[in-house]
Enzyme design. Structure first.
Site, PDB file in Angstrom:
ATOM      1  CD  GLU A  52      -2.997  -1.025   2.293  1.00  0.00           C
ATOM      2  OE1 GLU A  52      -2.876  -0.121   3.146  1.00  0.00           O
ATOM      3  OE2 GLU A  52      -3.901  -1.869   2.336  1.00  0.00           O
ATOM      4  CD  GLU A  86      -3.451  -5.621   4.299  1.00  0.00           C
ATOM      5  OE1 GLU A  86      -4.335  -4.809   4.645  1.00  0.00           O
ATOM      6  OE2 GLU A  86      -2.242  -5.385   4.392  1.00  0.00           O
TER       7      GLU A  86
END
Length: 469
Positions: free
Chosen positions: A165, A370
């Site tokens: 991320e 995720e």
């Protein structure tokens, strides 16, 4: 109807080093930007830090046994950079290397594939002291770090993930300042975004130089599913503007070898992009074996009545942080039943994202690296099939089931999704929110580090063992 996943579908769980390891002062580790950030007054909601967290540094064997009980075939973990290279351009720390060798070997012995993230936000403080991701040198140091890991751990790692991320690292760390290192400067945020892209490309090259083309390499992006509030041209332009900052700033360089000219035009008042050097695009764009996608919620946007959204405007997307100033974009408040993070629930967004990426990049394997939800859990005595306390968490069970169904729908529509990782194996340090938000499918009692089963963990166990939903 029951959907059966492909025989080689990879089920896993995920964590990150600073969120679970603890032991921040042991075996030669030096501070990361999160150690420093947590020491500042008012930065963490409950005044806590990751100093102890889930103590997985010492309890990893216990956690691997829990993974075996879940039946997962993979564990996504990250490496603490400052455990491996504790000083600026200093020697490799053998104690740090040996710790991770023990963890990876224990996973291998348990027939659990290690999916290793090189960088999950815990930059060594000594590099931040020299400018952090806002300067090019950090990307160059990341290349050395990647080479060290490939050399020392290469035969034990199943899949390498360069970054987790980068959206959060750049925009939350250097734009809004709600994450470490806590800088509020969108010019630096854009420089950080480019240097993270560059670091990704340099790391892929370093790993493949050391291990050969057979090394499996990936990157994990929290691509945001942005919906226009209406089909009006104005609202569609607002969506396009949001997509540029959320997604295209990563996808463009990494997969297409370019920044979208509209992105550069939109940031004329923030940056001149002089940090982009000749040859950078070729370095950043590297062949990858898979793309990791982190997904939690969607966001809806419309054209804003006012001319400009400032850095203090209504935040957007996961971790609720603003993007750089965007003309004419207003993010609408989420609707429906919200998780404890204040995020909406729209599993269709995960399906749509997977299908979109499969069409945009044919042949690229996709993994959901995720996916999960935070809720306010209550512990009850008895009821666990393993004895002891249990958490009944019906909202998390429903979220898990509906999103795994969305993955099944994407596969049914032709998306090459090869794995799903539940976030998170354990409740953990949730960054600037401290320990108040619990994402785990296993609960952690932070007073004694006991792991407590939740219904969501038991349900995930059923799905994994049946390879079906």
């Amino acid at each position: 109807m029951t959907f059966t996943f492909p025989p080689d579908f990879l089920w896993g769980t995920a964590t990150a080093s600073y969120q679970v390891e603890g032991a921040v002062h042991e075996d030669g580790r030096t501070p990361s930007i999160w150690d420093t950030f947590c020491e500042r007054s008012g930065t963490i909601a409950d005044g806590s830090s990751g100093a102890v967290a889930c103590d997985q540094y010492h309890r990893y064997r216990e956690d691997i046994e829990l993974m075996q009980e879940l039946g997962v075939g993979a564990y996504r973990l990250s490496i603490s950079w400052s455990r491996i290279i504790p000083e600026y351009r200093g020697p490799v720390n053998d104690k740090g290397v040996q710790h991770y060798r023990r963890v990876l070997q224990a996973l291998r012995d348990a027939h659990i594939r290690p999916v290793v993230t090189l960088y999950h936000w815990d930059l060594p403080q000594y590099l931040q002291d020299r400018g952090g991701w806002a300067v090019r040198e950090t990307a160059e140091e990341f290349e050395r770090y990647a080479d060290v890991l490939a050399r020392e751990l290469g035969e034990l790692v199943d899949t390498w993930t360069t970054l987790n991320e980068p959206w959060c690292s750049a925009y939350l760390g250097y734009g809004s300042g709600v994450h470490a290192p806590g800088i509020q400067d969108y010019g630096q945020a854009l420089a950080a975004a480019h240097h993270l892209n560059l670091a990704h490309g340099l790391a892929v090259q370093a790993i493949r130089r050391r291990l050969g083309d057979e090394a499996k390499v990936s990157v994990t992006l929290n691509l945001q599913v942005c919906r226009a509030a209406s089909a009006s041209p104005a609202d569609m332009r607002a969506k396009e503007q949001s997509d540029l900052f959320a997604n295209e700033i990563w996808l463009g360089p990494m997969f297409d070898g370019r920044y979208d000219p509209r992105l550069l035009q939109s940031t004329e008042g923030i940056s001149d992009w002089a940090f982009v050097h000749h040859g950078d695009m070729e370095t950043i764009r590297q062949p990858l074996d898979s793309l990791g996608i982190n997904y939690y919620s969607t966001m809806y946007v419309r054209q804003r009545e006012h001319d400009l959204v400032t850095a203090s405007a209504r935040p957007a997307g996961p971790y609720s942080s603003p993007m750089p100033a965007q003309e004419g974009v207003e993010v609408l408040p989420p609707e429906g039943q919200l998780t404890a993070m204040g995020w909406n629930q729209e599993p269709e967004g995960l399906r749509d994202l997977l299908v979109e990426m499969s069409k945009r990049y044919p042949g690229l394997q996709l993994m959901v690296t995720e996916n999960g939800s935070a809720w306010d859990d209550t512990v009850e005595n008895g009821g666990s099939p393993f004895g002891g306390e249990i958490v009944h968490d019906p909202h998390r069970v429903t979220y898990l089931e509906e999103h795994i169904k969305a993955v099944a729908e994407a596969i049914d529509e032709g998306a090459p999704v090869s794995g799903y990782f539940a976030w998170s194996l354990l409740d953990n340090f949730e960054w600037s929110l401290g320990y108040g938000k619990r994402f785990g499918i296993l609960r952690v009692n932070y007073d004694n580090q006991e792991r407590i089963w939740k219904d969501s963990g038991l349900r995930f166990r059923e799905i994994v063992r049946g390879n079906a939903i």
